[in-house]
Design a protein around this motif. Sequence first.
Motif: not given
Length: 342
Positions: A124-132, A134-140, A227-230
Motif C-alpha cells: 500500500x505504501x509503495x502504491x501511494x509513492x509510485x515512481x519514488x 521508496x517505490x523502486x526499493x520496495x519493488x526490488x 507486488x500484488x497489493x501495490x
Amino acid sequence: MPVSLHYISKRVAWSVLVIIGVIVFSYLIILAAPGDPARIWAGNPRGEKASEAIENARRELGLDQPLPIQVVKYVLQVLSGNMGISIEYKVPVTEIIWRGLTATLELLFMAYLIGVSLGVILGVESALRRGSKFDEAVQSLAIILANAPSFWLGIALIVVLAQTIGFTGYGRVDQYLAISTGFHPITGFYLLDSLLQGNLDVFFDVLLRLIPPALVVSTYPFGLGIRITRALVAENLGEDYVRAAVAWGVRKRTVIWRYAFRGAIPSLTQVLGLAFAYSLIDAMIVEVVFGREGLGTIAYSVIGKSDYTLVTGLMVTVTIFYIIVNTLADILQAIIDPRVRL
C-alpha cells in the motif's frame, strides 16, 4: 445472498471428483514404482520360507486381488478417513500424517501471518509513492523475496543464527522442557496446546523455534503480497469512486483502506489463497533444512522405501490440502465479490 448455494455445491462437487481422481492416480503410480511392499511388510525374510512369508504378506495387504478391486477398496478406504497401515512404521498412516500436517500448518500459519501483514503494508505504501525511490526499493525487495530459494535462505539463516546467538533450535520443542513441565499435545498445534495448558515456558520455547523457519517461508508471501497489493491499490486509486471520495474531502486514511484497498481484497484473496497452497511444498523443504517435524521430514524419511501406503497417503493429503485451500479461496472470493460465478 452474496454467493449462492448452487455455486458452493458445484465447486465442492468438482473438488470431490478431482480428489477421487488423484487418489486413483496416486495409488497406481506408487504401485508401479520399483520395490515390493509385501517383502518389507514381511520383514525382508530370507531362506526357504521367504516366498511363503511374502505371499502371506501380499494377501494380508490385499495386493493379491485384481487391480480394479484394489483401487476401488483403496478409494473407499481413504474417503472413510482410513489410509491404511504404514509398511515401514507399522502404525496408521493417518496418525503419522496428522502429526506432520499440524506441524507444517503451524509453520505455514505463522509464515503467512508475518509475510502477508508486512507485504500488504509495504504494498500500500509503495502504491501511494509510485515512481519514488521508496517505490523502486520496495519493488526490488519484492522481486528478491518472491524468487529467493527457500532451502538456500534456510541454510544461510541457520549459519548466521548459530554463529551469532548459538541457535540450536532444531525440533518443535525442547523435549526435556516438555516432559519436565508435563506438556502433552492435544490438537497437534503446539502453540495452541501450550496456551490451552497454561504452559508459557513451552509456548515461548515453541515460538522461538518456530520463528526462524517461518521467516524463511514468509519470504514468498511477503514478496508476492507487496507486488500484488501495490498493483491492485495503484489501479484502484485511479478509479472514479476513489477520486470522488477524495473530492468530497473524505479522510486520506479512509480513502486508502476503506475504498482503494477494499477493492483489492477479492483478487488479493484469490492470489494469496493459491500462494498458500503452493507454500505447503516450500514449508516441507524448510522443515527438512531445519530438522523440524512435519510432512517434509516424513516424505524425506520414506524416500527409497516401498512404503506405498504412507507415500500414497502423503500425495493424497497434499493434493486434498491444495484443492481445499483453492476451493475455500474461490468461495471466499465469491462471498466478497458477488460478480464471481462458477
